[in-house]
Design a protein around this motif. Structure first.
Motif, PDB file in Angstrom:
ATOM      1  N   ASP A   1      12.521  27.318 -31.386  1.00  0.00           N
ATOM      2  CA  ASP A   1      11.833  27.055 -30.125  1.00  0.00           C
ATOM      3  C   ASP A   1      10.798  25.697 -30.152  1.00  0.00           C
ATOM      4  OD1 ASP A   1      13.265  29.176 -29.136  1.00  0.00           O
ATOM      5  OD2 ASP A   1      11.799  30.664 -28.999  1.00  0.00           O
ATOM      6  N   ILE A   2      10.892  24.893 -29.461  1.00  0.00           N
ATOM      7  CA  ILE A   2       9.828  23.871 -29.785  1.00  0.00           C
ATOM      8  C   ILE A   2       9.046  23.799 -28.321  1.00  0.00           C
ATOM      9  CG2 ILE A   2       9.657  21.275 -29.666  1.00  0.00           C
ATOM     10  CD1 ILE A   2      11.013  22.400 -32.135  1.00  0.00           C
ATOM     11  N   GLY A   3       7.762  23.557 -28.532  1.00  0.00           N
ATOM     12  CA  GLY A   3       6.778  23.598 -27.544  1.00  0.00           C
ATOM     13  C   GLY A   3       5.944  22.317 -27.381  1.00  0.00           C
ATOM     14  N   LEU A   4       5.806  21.575 -26.152  1.00  0.00           N
ATOM     15  CA  LEU A   4       5.131  20.362 -26.309  1.00  0.00           C
ATOM     16  C   LEU A   4       4.051  20.685 -25.171  1.00  0.00           C
ATOM     17  CD1 LEU A   4       4.953  17.390 -26.702  1.00  0.00           C
ATOM     18  CD2 LEU A   4       6.396  17.115 -24.782  1.00  0.00           C
ATOM     19  N   TYR A   5       2.969  20.368 -25.655  1.00  0.00           N
ATOM     20  CA  TYR A   5       1.831  20.551 -24.797  1.00  0.00           C
ATOM     21  C   TYR A   5       0.901  19.254 -24.722  1.00  0.00           C
ATOM     22  CZ  TYR A   5       3.398  25.241 -26.037  1.00  0.00           C
ATOM     23  OH  TYR A   5       4.130  26.341 -26.064  1.00  0.00           O
ATOM     24  N   ILE A   6       0.691  18.648 -23.710  1.00  0.00           N
ATOM     25  CA  ILE A   6       0.233  17.277 -23.566  1.00  0.00           C
ATOM     26  C   ILE A   6      -0.717  17.034 -22.770  1.00  0.00           C
ATOM     27  CG2 ILE A   6       2.174  16.096 -24.798  1.00  0.00           C
ATOM     28  CD1 ILE A   6       2.852  15.147 -21.958  1.00  0.00           C
ATOM     29  N   GLU A   7      -1.995  16.536 -23.048  1.00  0.00           N
ATOM     30  CA  GLU A   7      -2.834  16.014 -21.978  1.00  0.00           C
ATOM     31  C   GLU A   7      -2.898  14.407 -22.329  1.00  0.00           C
ATOM     32  OE1 GLU A   7      -7.473  15.982 -22.073  1.00  0.00           O
ATOM     33  OE2 GLU A   7      -6.809  18.091 -21.758  1.00  0.00           O
ATOM     34  N   GLY A   8      -2.563  13.729 -21.042  1.00  0.00           N
ATOM     35  CA  GLY A   8      -2.518  12.241 -21.171  1.00  0.00           C
ATOM     36  C   GLY A   8      -3.810  11.549 -20.463  1.00  0.00           C
ATOM     37  N   VAL A   9      -4.097  10.635 -21.327  1.00  0.00           N
ATOM     38  CA  VAL A   9      -5.271   9.872 -20.641  1.00  0.00           C
ATOM     39  C   VAL A   9      -4.981   8.566 -19.775  1.00  0.00           C
ATOM     40  CG1 VAL A   9      -7.591   8.548 -21.185  1.00  0.00           C
ATOM     41  CG2 VAL A   9      -6.676  10.803 -22.431  1.00  0.00           C
ATOM     42  N   ARG A  10      -5.263   8.366 -18.712  1.00  0.00           N
ATOM     43  CA  ARG A  10      -4.621   7.069 -17.803  1.00  0.00           C
ATOM     44  C   ARG A  10      -4.994   5.805 -18.547  1.00  0.00           C
ATOM     45  NH1 ARG A  10      -5.167   7.644 -11.591  1.00  0.00           N
ATOM     46  NH2 ARG A  10      -7.392   7.018 -12.159  1.00  0.00           N
ATOM     47  N   LYS A  11      -4.144   4.846 -18.780  1.00  0.00           N
ATOM     48  CA  LYS A  11      -4.539   3.683 -19.337  1.00  0.00           C
ATOM     49  C   LYS A  11      -5.482   2.871 -18.371  1.00  0.00           C
ATOM     50  CE  LYS A  11      -0.360   3.393 -22.319  1.00  0.00           C
ATOM     51  NZ  LYS A  11       0.723   2.717 -22.517  1.00  0.00           N
TER      52      LYS A  11
ATOM     53  N   GLY B   1      -7.723  13.013 -29.643  1.00  0.00           N
ATOM     54  CA  GLY B   1      -8.656  13.845 -29.378  1.00  0.00           C
ATOM     55  C   GLY B   1      -8.555  15.520 -29.593  1.00  0.00           C
ATOM     56  N   ALA B   2      -7.122  15.488 -30.145  1.00  0.00           N
ATOM     57  CA  ALA B   2      -6.711  16.801 -30.627  1.00  0.00           C
ATOM     58  C   ALA B   2      -6.311  17.711 -29.060  1.00  0.00           C
ATOM     59  CB  ALA B   2      -7.400  17.628 -31.541  1.00  0.00           C
ATOM     60  N   HIS B   3      -5.948  17.095 -28.088  1.00  0.00           N
ATOM     61  CA  HIS B   3      -5.548  17.655 -26.925  1.00  0.00           C
ATOM     62  C   HIS B   3      -3.998  17.571 -26.459  1.00  0.00           C
ATOM     63  CE1 HIS B   3      -9.909  16.361 -26.061  1.00  0.00           C
ATOM     64  NE2 HIS B   3      -9.908  17.808 -26.296  1.00  0.00           N
ATOM     65  N   ALA B   4      -3.275  17.531 -27.612  1.00  0.00           N
ATOM     66  CA  ALA B   4      -1.924  17.633 -27.255  1.00  0.00           C
ATOM     67  C   ALA B   4      -1.404  18.197 -28.924  1.00  0.00           C
ATOM     68  CB  ALA B   4      -1.188  16.260 -27.190  1.00  0.00           C
TER      69      ALA B   4
ATOM     70  N   ALA C   1       0.846  -1.163  -0.289  1.00  0.00           N
ATOM     71  CA  ALA C   1      -0.046   0.105   0.061  1.00  0.00           C
ATOM     72  C   ALA C   1       0.899   1.182   0.141  1.00  0.00           C
ATOM     73  CB  ALA C   1      -1.042  -0.024   1.427  1.00  0.00           C
ATOM     74  N   ASN C   2       1.947   1.373   0.598  1.00  0.00           N
ATOM     75  CA  ASN C   2       2.842   2.559   0.748  1.00  0.00           C
ATOM     76  C   ASN C   2       3.790   2.338  -0.631  1.00  0.00           C
ATOM     77  OD1 ASN C   2       1.617   3.302   3.363  1.00  0.00           O
ATOM     78  ND2 ASN C   2       3.367   1.871   4.364  1.00  0.00           N
ATOM     79  N   THR C   3       3.623   1.530  -1.391  1.00  0.00           N
ATOM     80  CA  THR C   3       4.577   1.482  -2.755  1.00  0.00           C
ATOM     81  C   THR C   3       3.932   1.907  -3.683  1.00  0.00           C
ATOM     82  OG1 THR C   3       5.984  -0.227  -1.679  1.00  0.00           O
ATOM     83  CG2 THR C   3       6.207  -0.032  -4.114  1.00  0.00           C
ATOM     84  N   ALA C   4       3.942   3.110  -4.083  1.00  0.00           N
ATOM     85  CA  ALA C   4       3.154   3.711  -5.114  1.00  0.00           C
ATOM     86  C   ALA C   4       3.839   3.439  -6.498  1.00  0.00           C
ATOM     87  CB  ALA C   4       2.882   5.263  -5.112  1.00  0.00           C
ATOM     88  N   HIS C   5       3.074   3.168  -7.274  1.00  0.00           N
ATOM     89  CA  HIS C   5       3.503   2.794  -8.794  1.00  0.00           C
ATOM     90  C   HIS C   5       2.790   3.928  -9.655  1.00  0.00           C
ATOM     91  CE1 HIS C   5       5.217  -0.939  -7.876  1.00  0.00           C
ATOM     92  NE2 HIS C   5       4.322  -1.451  -7.167  1.00  0.00           N
ATOM     93  N   ALA C   6       3.754   4.442 -10.453  1.00  0.00           N
ATOM     94  CA  ALA C   6       3.236   5.411 -11.388  1.00  0.00           C
ATOM     95  C   ALA C   6       2.269   4.913 -12.126  1.00  0.00           C
ATOM     96  CB  ALA C   6       4.525   5.964 -12.328  1.00  0.00           C
ATOM     97  N   ALA C   7       1.331   5.676 -12.500  1.00  0.00           N
ATOM     98  CA  ALA C   7       0.289   5.251 -13.904  1.00  0.00           C
ATOM     99  C   ALA C   7       0.840   5.690 -15.165  1.00  0.00           C
ATOM    100  CB  ALA C   7      -0.923   6.296 -13.458  1.00  0.00           C
ATOM    101  N   ASP C   8       0.469   4.631 -15.911  1.00  0.00           N
ATOM    102  CA  ASP C   8       0.626   5.090 -17.519  1.00  0.00           C
ATOM    103  C   ASP C   8      -0.523   5.770 -18.196  1.00  0.00           C
ATOM    104  OD1 ASP C   8       2.982   3.719 -17.279  1.00  0.00           O
ATOM    105  OD2 ASP C   8       2.045   1.678 -17.519  1.00  0.00           O
ATOM    106  N   TYR C   9       0.150   6.809 -19.072  1.00  0.00           N
ATOM    107  CA  TYR C   9      -0.860   7.548 -19.656  1.00  0.00           C
ATOM    108  C   TYR C   9      -0.471   7.334 -21.049  1.00  0.00           C
ATOM    109  CZ  TYR C   9      -2.084   9.709 -15.134  1.00  0.00           C
ATOM    110  OH  TYR C   9      -2.695  10.030 -13.973  1.00  0.00           O
ATOM    111  N   VAL C  10      -1.434   7.658 -22.077  1.00  0.00           N
ATOM    112  CA  VAL C  10      -1.185   7.731 -23.418  1.00  0.00           C
ATOM    113  C   VAL C  10      -1.719   9.220 -23.772  1.00  0.00           C
ATOM    114  CG1 VAL C  10      -3.515   7.116 -24.010  1.00  0.00           C
ATOM    115  CG2 VAL C  10      -1.836   6.927 -25.845  1.00  0.00           C
ATOM    116  N   ILE C  11      -0.609   9.957 -24.537  1.00  0.00           N
ATOM    117  CA  ILE C  11      -0.929  11.184 -25.083  1.00  0.00           C
ATOM    118  C   ILE C  11      -2.128  11.259 -25.834  1.00  0.00           C
ATOM    119  CG2 ILE C  11       0.250  13.147 -25.984  1.00  0.00           C
ATOM    120  CD1 ILE C  11       2.904  12.417 -25.169  1.00  0.00           C
ATOM    121  N   ASP C  12      -2.912  12.243 -25.521  1.00  0.00           N
ATOM    122  CA  ASP C  12      -4.345  12.340 -26.319  1.00  0.00           C
ATOM    123  C   ASP C  12      -4.313  13.083 -27.445  1.00  0.00           C
ATOM    124  OD1 ASP C  12      -6.891  12.354 -26.996  1.00  0.00           O
ATOM    125  OD2 ASP C  12      -7.794  13.637 -25.558  1.00  0.00           O
ATOM    126  N   THR C  13      -3.600  12.360 -28.604  1.00  0.00           N
ATOM    127  CA  THR C  13      -3.597  13.018 -29.822  1.00  0.00           C
ATOM    128  C   THR C  13      -4.847  12.982 -30.901  1.00  0.00           C
ATOM    129  OG1 THR C  13      -2.257  11.070 -30.703  1.00  0.00           O
ATOM    130  CG2 THR C  13      -0.949  12.876 -29.973  1.00  0.00           C
TER     131      THR C  13
END
Length: 192
Positions: free
Chosen positions: A182-192, A31-34, A17-29
Motif C-alpha cells: 500500500d502506497i500513501g501520498l500526502y501532499i501540501e502544495g505551495v502556490r508558485k 518544509g516536511a509537509h509532504a 475573466a471567465n476562463t479560469a486557469h489552474a494555479a501551479d503548486y510545488v509540493i512542500d517537501t
C-alpha cells in the motif's frame, strides 16, 4: 469604429475573466509537509511501515475547474526508509527496488475527476516503478486550502493505492500475505 473596438475589448475582458486557469503548486517537501509512505504485511501478522525520504513534485489545481488538475511526482528509490538499516539495504538491492538500475519511481496523471462537491477525486495516471510503467487509478481526498501565515497560498490532498509487486517485476517471495504494498501520498502544495 471606436464602438466596435470597445465592444471587442469588453468581450475579451469578460471572456478572460471567465476562463479560469489552474494555479501551479510545488509540493512542500522542504518544509516536511509532504510524505510518500508505504506499508506491507509482515507474514500476515502485522504491518511493516516505511517511507521514501526524498521526492519532489508539482501539481496544478483550480477549485473552479478541478477536473483540469494535473500532478507529477518523482521519487528517489534510494531514499527508502523502513527504520532498519539492514532491511533497507536489502530493499535497495536486486531482490526488490534495484536502485542502481532504477533510481527513480514516477507518477504523472493523465486525468483527474472530482466529485460534484470537489472534495474527492479519482486520479488516473502512469506509474513507473522498477522499470515497469502501469496505468493506475486511485482516490484522493482534498484536505483543505487557503492562505498561510507567510503570505502564501496552500492546498493539501491525500490518497492511497495498493500495488501488486509482481506487476512491477518484484517477485521476491515474502509469503502469500505480502504480495501487495500500500502506497500513501500526502501532499501540501505551495502556490508558485
Amino acid at each position: 469604429m471606436k464602438k466596435i473596438l470597445l465592444s471587442a475589448a469588453v468581450a475579451a475582458t469578460l471572456f478572460g475573466a471567465n476562463t479560469a486557469h489552474a494555479a501551479d503548486y510545488v509540493i512542500d517537501t522542504q518544509g516536511a509537509h509532504a510524505f510518500v509512505n508505504f506499508k506491507i504485511k509482515h507474514l500476515g501478522y502485522s504491518w511493516l511501515h516505511g517511507r521514501f525520504n526524498t521526492f519532489e513534485g508539482s501539481f496544478s489545481y483550480d477549485s473552479a475547474n478541478p477536473n483540469a488538475s494535473q500532478i507529477m511526482v518523482n521519487i528517489d528509490t534510494k531514499s527508502i526508509d523502513s527504520n532498519h538499516a539492514e532491511r533497507d539495504k536489502h530493499l535497495r538491492g536486486g531482490d526488490f527496488l534495484n536502485v542502481d538500475k532504477f533510481p527513480k519511481a514516477t507518477f504523472k496523471s493523465t486525468s483527474i475527476k472530482f466529485d460534484e462537491n470537489g472534495d474527492e477525486a479519482d486520479v488516473t495516471g502512469e506509474f513507473t516503478l522498477h522499470g515497469v510503467t502501469k496505468t493506475i487509478t486511485f482516490e484522493i481526498d482534498k484536505i483543505g486550502e487557503g492562505k498561510d501565515p507567510w503570505g502564501g497560498y496552500r492546498v493539501g490532498f491525500e490518497g492511497e493505492t495498493s500495488l501488486k509487486l509482481a506487476d512491477y517485476g518484484i517477485d521476491y517471495n515474502l509469503g502469500p500475505a505480502s504480495t501487495y504494498v500500500d502506497i500513501g501520498l500526502y501532499i501540501e502544495g505551495v502556490r508558485k
